[in-house]
Scaffold this motif. Structure first.
Motif, short mmCIF file in Angstrom:
data_model
loop_
_atom_site.label_atom_id
_atom_site.label_comp_id
_atom_site.label_asym_id
_atom_site.label_seq_id
_atom_site.Cartn_x
_atom_site.Cartn_y
_atom_site.Cartn_z
N LEU A 160 0.83 -1.21 0.00
CA LEU A 160 0.00 0.00 0.00
C LEU A 160 0.86 1.26 0.00
O LEU A 160 0.57 2.23 -0.71
CB LEU A 160 -0.94 -0.01 1.21
CG LEU A 160 -2.07 -1.04 1.17
CD1 LEU A 160 -2.78 -1.11 2.52
CD2 LEU A 160 -3.07 -0.71 0.06
N ALA A 161 1.94 1.25 0.81
CA ALA A 161 2.85 2.40 0.80
C ALA A 161 3.52 2.53 -0.56
O ALA A 161 3.75 3.65 -1.06
CB ALA A 161 3.90 2.24 1.90
N GLY A 162 3.83 1.40 -1.18
CA GLY A 162 4.51 1.42 -2.47
C GLY A 162 3.67 2.00 -3.60
O GLY A 162 4.19 2.73 -4.45
N ILE A 163 2.36 1.70 -3.60
CA ILE A 163 1.54 2.24 -4.69
C ILE A 163 1.47 3.76 -4.60
O ILE A 163 1.46 4.45 -5.62
CB ILE A 163 0.13 1.62 -4.73
CG1 ILE A 163 -0.67 1.94 -3.48
CG2 ILE A 163 0.21 0.12 -4.98
CD1 ILE A 163 -2.14 1.52 -3.56
N GLN B 235 -8.00 -7.59 4.10
CA GLN B 235 -9.40 -8.04 4.11
C GLN B 235 -9.99 -8.03 5.51
O GLN B 235 -11.21 -7.90 5.67
CB GLN B 235 -9.51 -9.43 3.49
CG GLN B 235 -9.27 -9.45 1.99
CD GLN B 235 -9.60 -10.78 1.35
OE1 GLN B 235 -10.47 -11.49 1.82
NE2 GLN B 235 -8.92 -11.11 0.27
N GLN B 236 -9.15 -8.17 6.53
CA GLN B 236 -9.62 -8.14 7.92
C GLN B 236 -9.42 -6.76 8.56
O GLN B 236 -9.55 -6.61 9.77
CB GLN B 236 -8.89 -9.20 8.76
CG GLN B 236 -9.18 -10.64 8.39
CD GLN B 236 -8.40 -11.11 7.18
OE1 GLN B 236 -7.33 -10.59 6.87
NE2 GLN B 236 -8.94 -12.10 6.47
N ASP B 237 -9.07 -5.76 7.75
CA ASP B 237 -8.80 -4.41 8.26
C ASP B 237 -7.67 -4.39 9.28
O ASP B 237 -7.68 -3.58 10.21
CB ASP B 237 -10.06 -3.77 8.85
CG ASP B 237 -11.03 -3.31 7.78
OD1 ASP B 237 -10.57 -2.89 6.71
OD2 ASP B 237 -12.25 -3.41 8.01
N VAL B 238 -6.71 -5.26 9.10
CA VAL B 238 -5.56 -5.29 10.00
C VAL B 238 -4.43 -4.42 9.45
O VAL B 238 -3.64 -3.87 10.20
CB VAL B 238 -5.08 -6.75 10.23
CG1 VAL B 238 -3.74 -6.79 10.97
CG2 VAL B 238 -6.14 -7.51 11.04
N VAL B 239 -4.35 -4.26 8.12
CA VAL B 239 -3.43 -3.28 7.52
C VAL B 239 -4.25 -2.36 6.62
O VAL B 239 -5.22 -2.78 6.00
CB VAL B 239 -2.29 -3.95 6.73
CG1 VAL B 239 -1.46 -4.83 7.63
CG2 VAL B 239 -2.82 -4.77 5.56
N TYR B 240 -3.84 -1.09 6.57
CA TYR B 240 -4.57 -0.11 5.76
C TYR B 240 -3.77 1.19 5.70
O TYR B 240 -2.77 1.35 6.42
CB TYR B 240 -5.96 0.16 6.36
CG TYR B 240 -5.93 0.73 7.76
CD1 TYR B 240 -6.17 2.08 7.99
CD2 TYR B 240 -5.64 -0.07 8.87
CE1 TYR B 240 -6.14 2.61 9.27
CE2 TYR B 240 -5.59 0.45 10.15
CZ TYR B 240 -5.85 1.79 10.35
OH TYR B 240 -5.79 2.31 11.62
N LEU B 241 -4.20 2.10 4.85
CA LEU B 241 -3.55 3.40 4.73
C LEU B 241 -4.21 4.42 5.64
O LEU B 241 -5.44 4.42 5.79
CB LEU B 241 -3.60 3.90 3.29
CG LEU B 241 -2.66 3.25 2.27
CD1 LEU B 241 -2.96 3.79 0.88
CD2 LEU B 241 -1.19 3.47 2.64
N SER B 242 -3.41 5.32 6.18
CA SER B 242 -3.94 6.44 6.95
C SER B 242 -4.60 7.43 6.00
O SER B 242 -4.45 7.34 4.77
CB SER B 242 -2.79 7.14 7.68
OG SER B 242 -2.00 7.88 6.75
N PRO B 243 -5.30 8.41 6.53
CA PRO B 243 -5.77 9.51 5.68
C PRO B 243 -4.58 10.27 5.08
O PRO B 243 -3.46 10.19 5.60
CB PRO B 243 -6.55 10.40 6.65
CG PRO B 243 -6.89 9.52 7.81
CD PRO B 243 -5.77 8.55 7.92
N PHE B 244 -4.83 11.00 4.01
CA PHE B 244 -3.78 11.82 3.40
C PHE B 244 -3.71 13.21 4.04
O PHE B 244 -2.87 14.02 3.65
CB PHE B 244 -4.03 11.96 1.89
CG PHE B 244 -3.59 10.77 1.10
CD1 PHE B 244 -2.29 10.69 0.59
CD2 PHE B 244 -4.46 9.72 0.86
CE1 PHE B 244 -1.88 9.59 -0.15
CE2 PHE B 244 -4.06 8.62 0.13
CZ PHE B 244 -2.77 8.54 -0.38
#
Length: 329
Positions: free
Chosen positions: A142-145, A287-296
């Motif tokens: 996610l950080a990479g994209i 899929q389990q909301d264990v990893v995700y991006l913060s707001p911008f």
């Protein structure tokens, strides 16, 4: 008359005792479910350990459990701290990091009624030792994209701490994310060998910036502060991991690839409470909301709409399973 009064008093006393015995115990008198966690570093590291502390506080609120933790546990003390919590009546004792695995598997058989959970590994041992493998590679992806889409120089960097599985996987995921959206980009990667040496992380980041990197992802726990400082000084974007680091440098930290450790902890603790626990590895990711991006944060007003839309679409596809990370080249 006195005899009748005495009998009446005795009857009243007996009835009071019966009512008292029939009263259900209150929440205060019931034994609380107790969860403890061993941490390899301090809870104020703005990364790995801070995320675990936040996760503990989350399950304290959501599940009503009693929590405890020990910071900066040395490897030589792993077994002793595990045993201490087990002897104190804790129902679950967790080690936050794969390095706690051997100690958990050694102490586990001594306390068959206590569940031992270790994060960032895939170990298990019947009947009471399990693991949580949060998808650090998906987090890095996610950080990479984001890095691959916002870079103007077509060069980005990633700085890791110690060469441990969750760190190497995160950096591999970062490169995969960059290449997914920008195949021609150059990805610079380096390990500092420390989670505390912010000066080394800063020096490593500056070397990447000299090679034209204009986005640098820090995955080195407390040492990531050195990544942020270098990026801030040189006027390039930084990305953080574990927790939302935008407040540290609002004009520099464009986004953070986060762990919702609370969701991971809650997932497994709820299984235990429901009597559905198994001694196995629980693999948990987007899929389990264990990893995700913060707001911008404020960057939502400056980044191109098509960039934000692309990030949101890829994130949604990863969460829905339309993108299967394990099948990406």
């Amino acid at each position: 008359m006195k005899k009748a009064l005495s009998l009446l008093l005795i009857l009243v006393l007996i009835m009071s005792m019966m009512v008292g015995c029939a009263t259900k115990p209150t929440a205060e008198t019931e034994k609380k479910f107790k969860v403890a966690c061993l941490l390899p570093g301090p809870i104020n590291d703005n990364g790995w350990n801070a995320a675990a502390y936040k996760g503990l506080k989350d399950i304290e609120t959501k599940l009503g459990v009693e929590i405890a933790y020990t910071e900066s546990v040395k490897p030589s003390d792993f077994e002793e701290v595990f045993r201490n919590y087990a002897n104190e009546g804790f129902d679950v004792v967790m080690g936050h990091g794969f390095e706690f695995g051997d100690a958990a598997m050694k102490v586990g058989p001594e306390f068959p009624n206590v569940k031992f959970i270790v994060t960032s590994t895939d170990i298990s041992q019947a009947p009471n030792v399990a693991s949580i493998d949060a998808a650090s590679d998906e987090r890095g992806f996610l950080a990479g994209i984001v890095a691959g889409l916002v870079t103007k120089t077509n060069v980005v960097g990633a700085v890791g701490g110690m060469e441990l599985p969750p760190i190497t996987k995160a950096l591999e995921g970062f490169e995969k994310g960059v290449k997914y959206v920008n195949p021609s980009a150059t990805v610079l990667k380096s390990m500092t060998g420390s989670f505390e040496d912010a000066a080394k992380a800063q020096e490593t980041t500056l070397a990447m910036i000299e090679k034209k990197a204009d986005v640098v992802y820090g995955c080195a726990d407390q040492a990531t502060l050195g990544v942020v400082e270098a990026c801030k000084t040189e006027g390039v974007y930084a990305e953080m991991t574990g927790d939302d680091g935008n407040s540290l440098a609002p004009e520099t930290v464009i986004v953070s690839a986060m762990d919702n450790v609370g969701n991971a902890f809650a997932y497994v603790i709820q299984l235990i409470l429901d009597g559905k626990f198994e001694a196995k590895c629980y693999e948990l990711g987007r899929q389990q909301d264990v990893v995700y991006l913060s707001p911008f944060h404020g960057f939502e007003n400056t980044l191109p709409k098509e960039t934000l839309d692309k990030v949101k679409q890829i994130d949604a596809d990863l969460k829905s399973g339309k993108i299967e990370y394990s099948k990406l080249p």
